[in-house]
Design a protein around this motif. Structure first.
Motif, short mmCIF file in Angstrom:
data_model
loop_
_atom_site.label_atom_id
_atom_site.label_comp_id
_atom_site.label_asym_id
_atom_site.label_seq_id
_atom_site.Cartn_x
_atom_site.Cartn_y
_atom_site.Cartn_z
N LEU A 467 -6.27 -9.51 -2.65
CA LEU A 467 -5.66 -9.36 -1.32
C LEU A 467 -5.66 -7.89 -0.94
O LEU A 467 -5.07 -7.05 -1.62
N ALA A 468 -6.35 -7.58 0.16
CA ALA A 468 -6.44 -6.19 0.63
C ALA A 468 -5.17 -5.79 1.37
O ALA A 468 -4.51 -6.62 1.99
N HIS A 469 -4.84 -4.48 1.31
CA HIS A 469 -3.67 -3.90 1.99
C HIS A 469 -2.64 -4.98 2.33
O HIS A 469 -2.47 -5.37 3.49
N PRO A 470 -1.91 -5.44 1.30
CA PRO A 470 -1.14 -6.68 1.40
C PRO A 470 -0.11 -6.77 2.52
O PRO A 470 0.11 -7.86 3.05
N SER A 471 0.54 -5.67 2.88
CA SER A 471 1.59 -5.78 3.90
C SER A 471 1.10 -5.47 5.30
O SER A 471 1.81 -5.69 6.28
N GLY A 472 -0.10 -4.90 5.42
CA GLY A 472 -0.67 -4.61 6.72
C GLY A 472 -0.09 -3.41 7.44
O GLY A 472 -0.44 -3.14 8.59
N ARG A 473 0.76 -2.64 6.77
CA ARG A 473 1.42 -1.54 7.47
C ARG A 473 0.47 -0.37 7.71
O ARG A 473 -0.49 -0.16 6.97
N LEU A 474 0.77 0.41 8.74
CA LEU A 474 0.15 1.70 8.98
C LEU A 474 1.30 2.68 9.17
O LEU A 474 2.07 2.56 10.13
N LEU A 475 1.42 3.62 8.26
CA LEU A 475 2.59 4.51 8.25
C LEU A 475 2.71 5.26 9.58
O LEU A 475 1.76 5.89 10.04
N GLY A 476 3.87 5.13 10.19
CA GLY A 476 4.13 5.83 11.44
C GLY A 476 3.68 5.12 12.68
O GLY A 476 4.01 5.55 13.79
N SER A 477 2.91 4.03 12.55
CA SER A 477 2.42 3.37 13.76
C SER A 477 2.52 1.85 13.73
O SER A 477 2.58 1.23 14.79
N ARG A 478 2.56 1.24 12.56
CA ARG A 478 2.67 -0.22 12.52
C ARG A 478 3.50 -0.64 11.32
O ARG A 478 3.19 -0.30 10.18
N GLU A 479 4.54 -1.40 11.59
CA GLU A 479 5.39 -1.90 10.52
C GLU A 479 4.65 -2.97 9.72
O GLU A 479 3.73 -3.63 10.22
N ALA A 480 5.06 -3.15 8.49
CA ALA A 480 4.51 -4.24 7.68
C ALA A 480 4.86 -5.57 8.33
O ALA A 480 5.92 -5.72 8.93
N TYR A 481 3.93 -6.53 8.24
CA TYR A 481 4.30 -7.84 8.78
C TYR A 481 5.27 -8.52 7.83
O TYR A 481 5.38 -8.18 6.66
N ASP A 482 6.01 -9.48 8.38
CA ASP A 482 7.07 -10.14 7.62
C ASP A 482 6.43 -11.06 6.59
O ASP A 482 5.70 -11.99 6.93
N LEU A 483 6.70 -10.78 5.33
CA LEU A 483 5.99 -11.45 4.24
C LEU A 483 6.93 -11.59 3.04
O LEU A 483 7.69 -10.68 2.72
N ASP A 484 6.88 -12.73 2.39
CA ASP A 484 7.63 -12.93 1.14
C ASP A 484 6.75 -12.46 -0.02
O ASP A 484 5.97 -13.23 -0.58
N MET A 485 6.86 -11.18 -0.34
CA MET A 485 5.97 -10.60 -1.34
C MET A 485 6.20 -11.19 -2.73
O MET A 485 5.26 -11.28 -3.53
#
Length: 573
Positions: A467-485
């Motif tokens: 699984l690539a970049h699992p939370s999808g966040r981009l620091l400072g511009s996009r929050e991680a998507y809501d995920l049950d890690m």
């Protein structure tokens, strides 16, 4: 003032913003934004190219005219094109473009109807209810403006560690050259390798305090001097970053370095441990009553309270003190442990260099293998590969591998995970690859359960590897998507899948907590550069730093294995 990559990128972004407000040609605007992104992604200072007389137009996304502007900025400390554009645009107006829901047409409407030019003016207009009276704007956008601007004004600016490095390392090198300086080191969250940095703390020992302080406040990047004194001075750089200098005696150096490295909660826990032993710890040393018993080195401070060395990356009061007491601290992964990279792109999709060029760069970076993982067909904007083009690339890689000695290209794909959990390419073609990296690039706002189920369904596909970049966040511009890690990690364990730690400085995804969760579950993590150009392999160090914050050891990292051991883990005999 000597401009670095981030400074030049900021100039190009401001030019693009003003051109956007003016309704300039789309491709001209995009050229500036692409150049800014390229500069921020570079791990080498572009000023070095200028000093060596190298042709900047050969860099990705940098044409002849932009190269000329970069040279002007570096050599003259100014950009005449930006100065001209600023004369045509009211000060502060470009800030409004970055408020969600406000494009250039709406910003121009606000200017002409309400006469607002700054965030503060717009905030007042929104609170007065005047924004919703402008055509094309309503109560919902007005409320969003209030929320966004209030958040912006409260939030302290934080830079990615890679951007902060462009300011921190040069000022450190500058201070080290001052006569009489014995130690000079960056402390604080930067030393702990946190993902973002709010300010820079520099610690110096010297017998010449006045010279160091004078040199510090007169550094060519200093915009404002907040305070100055024999032991502490604070300045604001032109970038807006605050830098604090602390000058300490040699016999206090270790204690001061430990104290100013932090974290605060770790330091409090350490002081409580000392107190329980009848000792006192502060930035000057360890004391028994009034007697100074340790402080020259960090090791001496810890030894005084019966602890071994604790790496700075672990100092977050998250179990490291107990682990140190039990002599169970992990032997953290280091950059030299990394044998290969399992995520990279070439000109076949959105990379900037050919297969052979990327392979040569990976070899120069000390790697033994590199997986080529282009985007799949759904990402048409970046020329994602369909089945036919992927098979053609497989053949190209096989041909190159027949010529390589001591290095191997692995055949892979970064395949899109669709909203229903299906993969963007057929199992037939995926079965021909060495590894398949699944990635979410759309539908970020699904509910927690739907997003989690989506990824777990993708993991169930027979050829899914990682699984690539699992939370999808981009620091400072996009929050991680809501995920049950927790569920994702448990499912990865059941399926024999791996998790990526994407080393791009604006991703650093997995975060430290999720790294520890993966380690606890026995799920291997792969530190990957996600390289799109030759210098991106330098970013592996940021991934290693993040892994260390997550307590990961060599054995916890998939790509510390030799190629033969890796292939076994990937299911190849």
């Amino acid at each position: 003032m000597t401009a670095n990559n981030n400074d030049i990128a900021n100039i190009f972004e401001e030019i693009a913003d003003i051109l956007t407000l003016q309704g300039a040609n789309f491709y001209r605007i995009r050229a500036y934004r692409k150049a800014a992104a390229q500069l921020r992604d570079m791990s080498v200072d572009v000023a070095e190219y200028v000093e060596k007389g190298q042709d900047l137009s050969q860099l990705p996304a940098i044409g002849t005219k932009l190269a000329q502007k970069i040279v002007e900025i570096i050599q003259q400390g100014r950009c005449s094109a930006l100065e001209t554009l600023r004369e045509q645009s009211p000060f502060g107006l470009t800030e409004l473009l970055h408020i969600p829901g406000l494009g250039p047409k709406r910003v121009n409407a606000l200017v002409h109807v309400l006469g607002v030019h700054t965030q503060e003016q717009l905030l007042q207009a929104a609170k007065d209810g005047r924004v919703s009276s402008v055509a094309g704007l309503g109560q919902k956008i007005q409320a969003n403006i209030i929320h966004t601007i209030e958040s912006n004004l409260k939030r302290k600016t934080r830079l990615s560690r890679a951007i902060a490095k462009q300011y921190a390392e040069p000022i450190l090198a500058y201070l080290k050259q001052i006569q009489g300086v014995e130690h000079a080191v960056i402390a604080g969250s930067y030393r702990r390798c946190k993902e973002t940095v709010g300010d820079i703390d520099i610690l110096v020992t010297t017998g010449n305090e006045d010279s160091v302080t004078h040199a510090f406040i007169n550094y060519d990047q200093v915009r404002d001097v907040l305070s100055t004194g024999p032991t502490r001075s604070s300045v604001i750089l032109y970038s807006g970053l605050q830098v604090d200098l602390r000058v300490v005696p040699n016999d206090c150096y270790g204690a001061a370095l430990y104290y100013f490295t932090g974290s605060r909660s770790h330091n409090i826990a350490l002081r409580l441990r000392a107190k329980a032993r009848g000792l006192k710890i502060n930035e000057y040393g360890v004391y028994k009553d009034k007697r100074h018993i340790a402080g020259e080195t960090e090791e001496s401070v810890l030894a005084a309270i019966d602890l071994p060395w604790i790496p700075p990356e672990l100092r977050e009061n998250s179990g490291e003190i107990d682990a140190a007491q039990q002599r169970q601290l992990p032997t953290l992964v280091i950059r030299d442990d990394i044998k290969g990279d399992l995520h990279s792109h070439t000109t076949a999709s959105d990379g900037h260099h050919s297969l052979e060029q990327m392979a040569e760069a990976a070899k120069k970076a000390g790697l033994e293998y590199l997986a080529i993982t282009e985007h799949s067909k759904r990402l048409s904007l970046v020329h994602g590969l369909d089945e036919r083009r992927l098979i053609e690339q497989i053949d190209e890689i096989n041909q190159l591998n027949s010529r390589f000695k001591g290095f191997t290209l692995l055949k892979g794909i970064e395949v899109d995970i669709l909203e229903n959990g299906e993969l963007d390419l057929s199992d037939t073609v995926l079965s021909k690859l060495d590894l398949v990296i699944g990635a979410v690039h759309s539908n970020f706002h699904l509910s927690r359960n739907k997003q989690t189920e989506r990824i777990m369904r993708a993991m169930d596909r027979p050829h899914f590897t990682m699984l690539a970049h699992p939370s999808g966040r981009l620091l400072g511009s996009r929050e991680a998507y809501d995920l049950d890690m927790k569920r994702i990690i448990q499912h990865a364990k059941q399926r024999g899948c791996f998790l990526e730690l994407n080393a791009q400085p604006l991703r650093l995804d997995l975060n430290a907590l999720h790294c520890r969760m993966a380690k606890s579950a026995g799920v291997l993590v792969s530190i990957n550069s996600d390289a799109h150009q030759l210098t991106d392999f330098n970013n592996l160090q940021y991934g290693v730093d993040q892994a260390r914050r997550g307590w990961l050891e060599k054995a916890d990292i998939l790509n510390t294995r030799s190629l033969s051991d890796l292939l076994k883990l990937l299911g190849h005999t």
